[in-house]
Design an enzyme around this catalytic site. Structure first.
Site, mmCIF file in Angstrom:
data_model
loop_
_atom_site.group_PDB
_atom_site.id
_atom_site.type_symbol
_atom_site.label_atom_id
_atom_site.label_comp_id
_atom_site.label_asym_id
_atom_site.label_seq_id
_atom_site.Cartn_x
_atom_site.Cartn_y
_atom_site.Cartn_z
ATOM 1 N N ARG A 18 0.833 -1.207 0.000
ATOM 2 C CA ARG A 18 0.000 0.000 0.000
ATOM 3 C C ARG A 18 0.868 1.259 0.000
ATOM 4 O O ARG A 18 0.566 2.234 -0.700
ATOM 5 C CB ARG A 18 -0.923 0.006 1.214
ATOM 6 C CG ARG A 18 -1.755 1.273 1.330
ATOM 7 C CD ARG A 18 -2.639 1.270 2.561
ATOM 8 N NE ARG A 18 -3.400 2.512 2.636
ATOM 9 C CZ ARG A 18 -4.346 2.751 3.555
ATOM 10 N NH1 ARG A 18 -4.622 1.839 4.460
ATOM 11 N NH2 ARG A 18 -4.986 3.904 3.554
ATOM 12 N N ASN A 77 -10.645 -4.045 -1.349
ATOM 13 C CA ASN A 77 -10.533 -3.034 -2.399
ATOM 14 C C ASN A 77 -9.610 -3.484 -3.528
ATOM 15 O O ASN A 77 -8.697 -4.274 -3.293
ATOM 16 C CB ASN A 77 -9.990 -1.732 -1.799
ATOM 17 C CG ASN A 77 -11.051 -0.971 -1.041
ATOM 18 O OD1 ASN A 77 -12.185 -0.878 -1.482
ATOM 19 N ND2 ASN A 77 -10.672 -0.412 0.107
ATOM 20 N N HIS A 106 -16.351 3.957 -4.586
ATOM 21 C CA HIS A 106 -15.439 5.087 -4.390
ATOM 22 C C HIS A 106 -15.604 6.157 -5.470
ATOM 23 O O HIS A 106 -14.689 6.956 -5.699
ATOM 24 C CB HIS A 106 -13.985 4.619 -4.302
ATOM 25 C CG HIS A 106 -13.704 3.883 -3.029
ATOM 26 N ND1 HIS A 106 -12.438 3.486 -2.659
ATOM 27 C CD2 HIS A 106 -14.522 3.486 -2.023
ATOM 28 C CE1 HIS A 106 -12.503 2.874 -1.491
ATOM 29 N NE2 HIS A 106 -13.760 2.854 -1.085
ATOM 30 N N TYR A 127 -13.890 10.565 -1.924
ATOM 31 C CA TYR A 127 -12.978 10.115 -2.978
ATOM 32 C C TYR A 127 -13.070 11.004 -4.220
ATOM 33 O O TYR A 127 -12.156 11.009 -5.042
ATOM 34 C CB TYR A 127 -13.270 8.661 -3.356
ATOM 35 C CG TYR A 127 -12.863 7.684 -2.294
ATOM 36 C CD1 TYR A 127 -11.555 7.219 -2.205
ATOM 37 C CD2 TYR A 127 -13.777 7.235 -1.347
ATOM 38 C CE1 TYR A 127 -11.172 6.331 -1.219
ATOM 39 C CE2 TYR A 127 -13.401 6.353 -0.350
ATOM 40 C CZ TYR A 127 -12.098 5.900 -0.293
ATOM 41 O OH TYR A 127 -11.724 5.024 0.695
ATOM 42 N N CYS A 176 -19.073 -1.629 0.842
ATOM 43 C CA CYS A 176 -18.209 -0.511 1.205
ATOM 44 C C CYS A 176 -18.882 0.237 2.346
ATOM 45 O O CYS A 176 -20.106 0.211 2.480
ATOM 46 C CB CYS A 176 -18.024 0.404 0.005
ATOM 47 S SG CYS A 176 -16.980 1.855 0.316
#
Length: 421
Positions: A90, A144, A194, A244, A164
């Site tokens: 990440r 995700n 998102h 987002y 989500c």
């Protein structure tokens, strides 16, 4: 009822366990299996999970295992919350795109594509093993990028629904502002995972009074501050975008911000270290306050509600989920995966009709859906050219030079996770 959580060693898991304990009347879990290859983390998380159940007098049995096949065998539902490559991967997703002047984020842009390429093959392998041991099990995906992963699962014929926590977060926030019970708040939540907007906030049900104009008039500053967006933008839109959307509406500003501070992955890694130390305390029998800063707020409530509805229990009949479009947004293919209100039952999720979308939103949704098509193709078939085309198509990239540079960086940073590289 048996549930399995793949990625059960996550520091998120005590939030989920707390929800199972508090909402046992909605979802009467008899056996819960936490599955994770990281045995050391699993021991810490599993110990706290058992103490949470014991404190709240939950009679369910919690077990842990590193053996995926054994863990999912006989499960009525399997929850996926894994992170391929961990926080280290990440951190890369959030940093190397910045070298090209692009957003560094784990679910959108170049970083989001990298995560999809790492994740889709692993999730599909897990799903096939679930199908071999229990073909009737539901798969609830919280991993995700949820939209792309859910589409991969559905396209492969699995019984899957994506989840989500953005919608339930808005529901709870609006309920507090309106001083009503969250169950009274229903959202006209439309878009892709998102990439969503709240077009309406209705009281009492999907056909109730739309109080969004009142919310924006009376609480616009607070809403805009939570989104880290300008109040003028929110007022001009007249809807509430998910946070987002800031990556799209303020791209250059966000890139500058990200270049001046540690990555979110670095912050989370430090937080996880502290959380795991807490989980090892044999006197801790509730989720610690620090967990609220980890992210995933209200994840447990959403997961319990969805699992209960899919398994024929007492879940809400209408929930926001990720599922096939099936004509709901007429400008998208039927097999696109969208995030909207849907009727959920033992036979799955059926999207509800949504208001006609302004081209301002429909255009971006169509563009990102096209990117997701190409991203899934790259995840399933591999190849530098497919990665390049997916990056070139993304509205946060869209330039040949950027796409070329990002392709090379993506492959270099993820080679160990890409069988074709």
């Amino acid at each position: 009822m048996k549930l399995a959580v793949v990625g059960g060693g996550s520091t998120y898991t005590p939030e989920l366990i707390d929800g199972f304990a508090r909402l046992r009347d909605t979802l009467p879990v008899e056996e819960l299996v936490l599955v994770d290859p990281a045995a050391d983390r699993l021991e810490l998380v599993g110990g706290l999970a058992r103490r949470i159940f014991a404190k709240q007098d939950h009679a369910g049995k919690i077990t842990t295992t590193t053996d995926l096949d054994a863990g999912v065998a006989g499960a009525d539902a399997v929850l996926l919350q894994l992170r391929v490559g961990g926080q280290a991967a990440r951190n890369q997703d959030e940093t190397w795109p910045l070298e090209c002047g692009c957003i560094g984020q784990e679910t959108t842009g170049a970083g989001g594509l990298a995560k999809a390429l790492r994740t889709v093959p692993v999730v599909l392998d897990i799903a096939e093993r679930v199908r071999r041991t229990n073909p009737d099990a539901w798969i609830i995906d919280f991993t995700n990028p949820v939209g792309i992963v859910t589409r991969a699962l559905l396209q492969a014929g699995h019984k899957a629904v994506g989840l989500c926590n953005v919608a339930i977060g808005f529901q709870r926030k609006f309920a507090r502002l309106l001083e009503v019970n969250p169950s009274e708040v229903h959202l006209d939540h439309v878009g892709l995972n998102h990439l969503t907007w709240e077009l309406g906030v209705r009281l009492g049900g999907p056909d109730g009074e739309n109080v969004l104009p009142k919310l924006l008039a009376e609480h616009g500053d607070a809403i805009a501050d939570d989104l880290h967006m300008d109040r003028k933008l929110v007022d001009r839109l007249g809807v509430v975008p998910s946070y987002y959307l800031r990556y799209f509406y303020a791209h250059d500003e966000v890139v500058r911000e990200l270049g001046t501070k540690p990555s979110r992955a670095a912050e989370v890694a430090a937080m996880e270290k502290e959380l795991l130390a807490m989980y090892g305390d044999p006197t801790l029998d509730e989720k610690p306050e620090l967990l609220a800063k980890r992210g995933g707020a209200f994840y447990s409530e959403a997961a319990v509600d969805l699992a209960a509805s899919l398994l024929g229990g007492g879940g809400s009949p209408v929930q926001v989920v990720n599922t096939y479009n099936r004509g709901t947004l007429p400008f998208l293919p039927d097999d696109a995966v969208i995030e909207v209100q849907a009727r959920v039952g033992h036979d799955g999720a059926t999207p509800l009709a949504v208001p006609a979308l302004d081209p301002l939103y429909a255009g971006l949704i169509a563009n990102v859906t096209a990117y997701e098509d190409l991203a899934l193709e790259a995840a399933l078939r591999g190849g530098r050219d497919r990665v390049f085309k997916a990056l070139l198509s993304h509205p946060l990239i869209g330039q040949y030079e950027y796409a070329e540079q990002l392709t090379d960086r993506l492959i270099a940073h993820n080679r160990e996770h890409l069988a074709w590289a």
